[in-house]
Design a protein around this motif. Structure first.
Motif, PDB file in Angstrom:
ATOM      1  N   CYS A   1     -35.086   3.200 -12.527  1.00 16.80           N
ATOM      2  CA  CYS A   1     -35.054   3.360 -10.901  1.00 16.80           C
ATOM      3  C   CYS A   1     -33.522   2.456 -10.409  1.00 16.80           C
ATOM      4  CB  CYS A   1     -35.928   2.914 -10.279  1.00 16.80           C
ATOM      5  SG  CYS A   1     -37.558   3.847 -10.567  1.00 16.80           S
ATOM      6  N   ALA A   2     -33.223   1.552 -10.934  1.00 14.48           N
ATOM      7  CA  ALA A   2     -32.233   0.691 -10.656  1.00 14.48           C
ATOM      8  C   ALA A   2     -30.932   1.003 -11.378  1.00 14.48           C
ATOM      9  CB  ALA A   2     -32.670  -1.004 -10.557  1.00 14.48           C
ATOM     10  N   ALA A   3     -30.903   1.905 -12.239  1.00 17.57           N
ATOM     11  CA  ALA A   3     -29.718   2.267 -13.102  1.00 17.57           C
ATOM     12  C   ALA A   3     -28.697   2.953 -12.250  1.00 17.57           C
ATOM     13  CB  ALA A   3     -30.028   3.081 -14.483  1.00 17.57           C
ATOM     14  N   SER A   4     -27.534   2.706 -12.935  1.00 18.50           N
ATOM     15  CA  SER A   4     -26.432   3.582 -12.194  1.00 18.50           C
ATOM     16  C   SER A   4     -26.549   4.894 -12.541  1.00 18.50           C
ATOM     17  CB  SER A   4     -24.936   2.729 -12.559  1.00 18.50           C
ATOM     18  OG  SER A   4     -24.915   2.989 -13.990  1.00 18.50           O
TER      19      SER A   4
ATOM     20  N   GLN B   1     -33.441   4.002  -3.691  1.00 17.82           N
ATOM     21  CA  GLN B   1     -32.526   4.040  -2.640  1.00 17.82           C
ATOM     22  C   GLN B   1     -31.202   2.999  -2.518  1.00 17.82           C
ATOM     23  OE1 GLN B   1     -35.407   3.235   0.637  1.00 17.82           O
ATOM     24  NE2 GLN B   1     -35.835   5.346   0.996  1.00 17.82           N
ATOM     25  N   ARG B   2     -31.437   1.805  -3.164  1.00 16.54           N
ATOM     26  CA  ARG B   2     -30.353   0.831  -3.094  1.00 16.54           C
ATOM     27  C   ARG B   2     -29.483   1.477  -4.329  1.00 16.54           C
ATOM     28  NH1 ARG B   2     -34.694  -3.227  -3.195  1.00 16.54           N
ATOM     29  NH2 ARG B   2     -34.760  -3.463  -5.186  1.00 16.54           N
ATOM     30  N   ALA B   3     -29.882   2.366  -5.318  1.00 15.01           N
ATOM     31  CA  ALA B   3     -28.929   2.773  -6.132  1.00 15.01           C
ATOM     32  C   ALA B   3     -28.232   4.243  -5.633  1.00 15.01           C
ATOM     33  CB  ALA B   3     -29.446   3.165  -7.439  1.00 15.01           C
ATOM     34  N   GLY B   4     -28.533   4.480  -4.162  1.00 16.83           N
ATOM     35  CA  GLY B   4     -28.045   5.605  -3.711  1.00 16.83           C
ATOM     36  C   GLY B   4     -28.446   6.838  -3.969  1.00 16.83           C
TER      37      GLY B   4
ATOM     38  N   SER C   1     -32.250   9.499  -4.193  1.00 21.28           N
ATOM     39  CA  SER C   1     -33.773   9.795  -3.741  1.00 21.28           C
ATOM     40  C   SER C   1     -34.643   9.624  -4.953  1.00 21.28           C
ATOM     41  CB  SER C   1     -33.825  11.307  -3.163  1.00 21.28           C
ATOM     42  OG  SER C   1     -33.475  12.072  -4.288  1.00 21.28           O
ATOM     43  N   VAL C   2     -35.884   9.488  -4.737  1.00 17.89           N
ATOM     44  CA  VAL C   2     -36.807   9.189  -5.770  1.00 17.89           C
ATOM     45  C   VAL C   2     -36.694  10.720  -6.575  1.00 17.89           C
ATOM     46  CG1 VAL C   2     -39.265   9.175  -6.290  1.00 17.89           C
ATOM     47  CG2 VAL C   2     -38.194   7.771  -4.604  1.00 17.89           C
ATOM     48  N   ALA C   3     -36.572  11.905  -5.948  1.00 17.98           N
ATOM     49  CA  ALA C   3     -36.829  13.152  -6.512  1.00 17.98           C
ATOM     50  C   ALA C   3     -35.464  13.309  -7.594  1.00 17.98           C
ATOM     51  CB  ALA C   3     -36.833  14.073  -5.756  1.00 17.98           C
ATOM     52  N   GLN C   4     -34.394  12.778  -6.980  1.00 16.70           N
ATOM     53  CA  GLN C   4     -33.090  12.871  -8.039  1.00 16.70           C
ATOM     54  C   GLN C   4     -33.227  12.022  -9.025  1.00 16.70           C
ATOM     55  OE1 GLN C   4     -30.293  15.277  -7.464  1.00 16.70           O
ATOM     56  NE2 GLN C   4     -30.169  14.432  -9.591  1.00 16.70           N
ATOM     57  N   THR C   5     -33.543  10.867  -8.993  1.00 14.77           N
ATOM     58  CA  THR C   5     -33.890   9.968  -9.924  1.00 14.77           C
ATOM     59  C   THR C   5     -34.702  10.356 -11.038  1.00 14.77           C
ATOM     60  OG1 THR C   5     -33.462   7.925  -8.343  1.00 14.77           O
ATOM     61  CG2 THR C   5     -34.521   7.460 -10.581  1.00 14.77           C
ATOM     62  N   VAL C   6     -35.949  10.952 -10.527  1.00 15.46           N
ATOM     63  CA  VAL C   6     -37.106  11.519 -11.449  1.00 15.46           C
ATOM     64  C   VAL C   6     -36.318  12.715 -12.216  1.00 15.46           C
ATOM     65  CG1 VAL C   6     -38.959  12.682 -11.584  1.00 15.46           C
ATOM     66  CG2 VAL C   6     -38.898  10.656 -10.264  1.00 15.46           C
ATOM     67  N   SER C   7     -35.406  13.491 -11.478  1.00 14.68           N
ATOM     68  CA  SER C   7     -35.147  14.571 -12.185  1.00 14.68           C
ATOM     69  C   SER C   7     -34.274  14.362 -13.266  1.00 14.68           C
ATOM     70  CB  SER C   7     -34.331  15.666 -11.228  1.00 14.68           C
ATOM     71  OG  SER C   7     -33.589  16.577 -11.645  1.00 14.68           O
ATOM     72  N   ASP C   8     -33.236  13.374 -12.857  1.00 14.55           N
ATOM     73  CA  ASP C   8     -32.220  13.125 -13.909  1.00 14.55           C
ATOM     74  C   ASP C   8     -32.908  12.386 -15.039  1.00 14.55           C
ATOM     75  OD1 ASP C   8     -30.394  13.803 -12.232  1.00 14.55           O
ATOM     76  OD2 ASP C   8     -29.636  11.801 -11.595  1.00 14.55           O
ATOM     77  N   ALA C   9     -34.004  11.575 -14.709  1.00 11.85           N
ATOM     78  CA  ALA C   9     -34.578  10.807 -15.924  1.00 11.85           C
ATOM     79  C   ALA C   9     -35.351  11.753 -16.823  1.00 11.85           C
ATOM     80  CB  ALA C   9     -35.562   9.702 -15.349  1.00 11.85           C
ATOM     81  N   VAL C  10     -35.956  12.652 -16.327  1.00 10.08           N
ATOM     82  CA  VAL C  10     -36.680  13.939 -17.259  1.00 10.08           C
ATOM     83  C   VAL C  10     -35.488  14.327 -17.980  1.00 10.08           C
ATOM     84  CG1 VAL C  10     -38.057  15.806 -17.155  1.00 10.08           C
ATOM     85  CG2 VAL C  10     -38.624  14.092 -15.763  1.00 10.08           C
TER      86      VAL C  10
END
Length: 222
Positions: free
Chosen positions: A203-206, A26-29, A31-40
């Motif tokens: 999670c904290a990455a840009s 959230q601090r990185a702007g 959602s968890v789902a978006q972060t996970v999707s990008d990371a996968v």
């Protein structure tokens, strides 16, 4: 039910193991789902959803959001909340397993409860724990390797030498965790671990896609 050492997860799926932190996302702007999707998409090989303070319904909504984002591309593991894992299965969500600390559940009893197909990961810091539980667990999470602020109650870092000592006692894969970044891959591999669990570095990455790709590339480099 008799537990066996039959693998329920390929050790290669543990290489770049994302553990989510909703506040950091959230601090990185995002959602968890978006972060996970990008990371996968970037190369994360396994995802553990951790939501310590969420209600059951909040956690289930998050699982559904993440599942809609990544489907069954990588194993989706639920942190601690065995009841939520079972509820997710009952609603048709393909969650692969749970990861528990010893204060959360007895892995031997948990294996009987969840059956032969669920992945069970266990946090461990002692040789006795590793030797006792490797017939019930599928992998151990060992750490923190470095001091970390991701978990407020995290003990001091154990370092790479201690990681290697503990890994040597395990006949199942080990995932290192705790303040890890791409530069840690070589000593973690030398310690015998099958992978590294990452929180802040993704999670904290840009850009979670690029962060995961860097981690996976570093892990894959001989």
């Amino acid at each position: 039910m008799t537990a066996t050492l039959t693998p329920r997860i390929d050790a290669r799926q543990l290489a770049t193991y994302l553990v989510t932190d909703r506040e950091q996302c959230q601090r990185a702007g995002r959602s968890v789902a978006q972060t996970v999707s990008d990371a996968v998409c970037g190369g994360a090989t396994c995802v553990q959803l951790r939501m310590k303070d969420a209600t059951d319904s909040e956690f289930l909504r998050e699982i559904e959001s993440v599942y809609m984002a990544i489907g069954r591309r990588v194993p989706l593991i639920i942190n601690d909340r065995v009841d939520v894992f079972e509820q997710a299965l009952a609603t048709g969500l393909h969650v692969a397993g749970v990861h528990v600390g010893l204060h959360d559940a007895d892995p031997i009893e948990l294996r009987d409860r969840l059956g032969p197909t669920a992945i069970i990961g266990v946090s461990a810091r002692e040789k006795q724990t590793i030797e006792r539980l490797q017939h019930a667990a599928d992998y151990f999470g060992i750490g923190p390797v470095h001091d970390t602020s991701t978990k407020h109650d995290a003990p001091p870092g154990i370092g790479f030498d201690r990681l290697a000592e503990l890994t040597a006692h395990s006949r199942i894969p080990v995932v290192a965790i705790g303040g890890l970044a791409a530069g840690d891959t070589s000593p973690i591999k030398r310690a015998g671990a099958a992978g590294m669990a990452i929180v802040s570095a993704i999670c904290a990455a840009s850009n979670p896609f690029l962060a995961a790709r860097e981690l996976q590339t570093a892990w894959s480099t001989p």
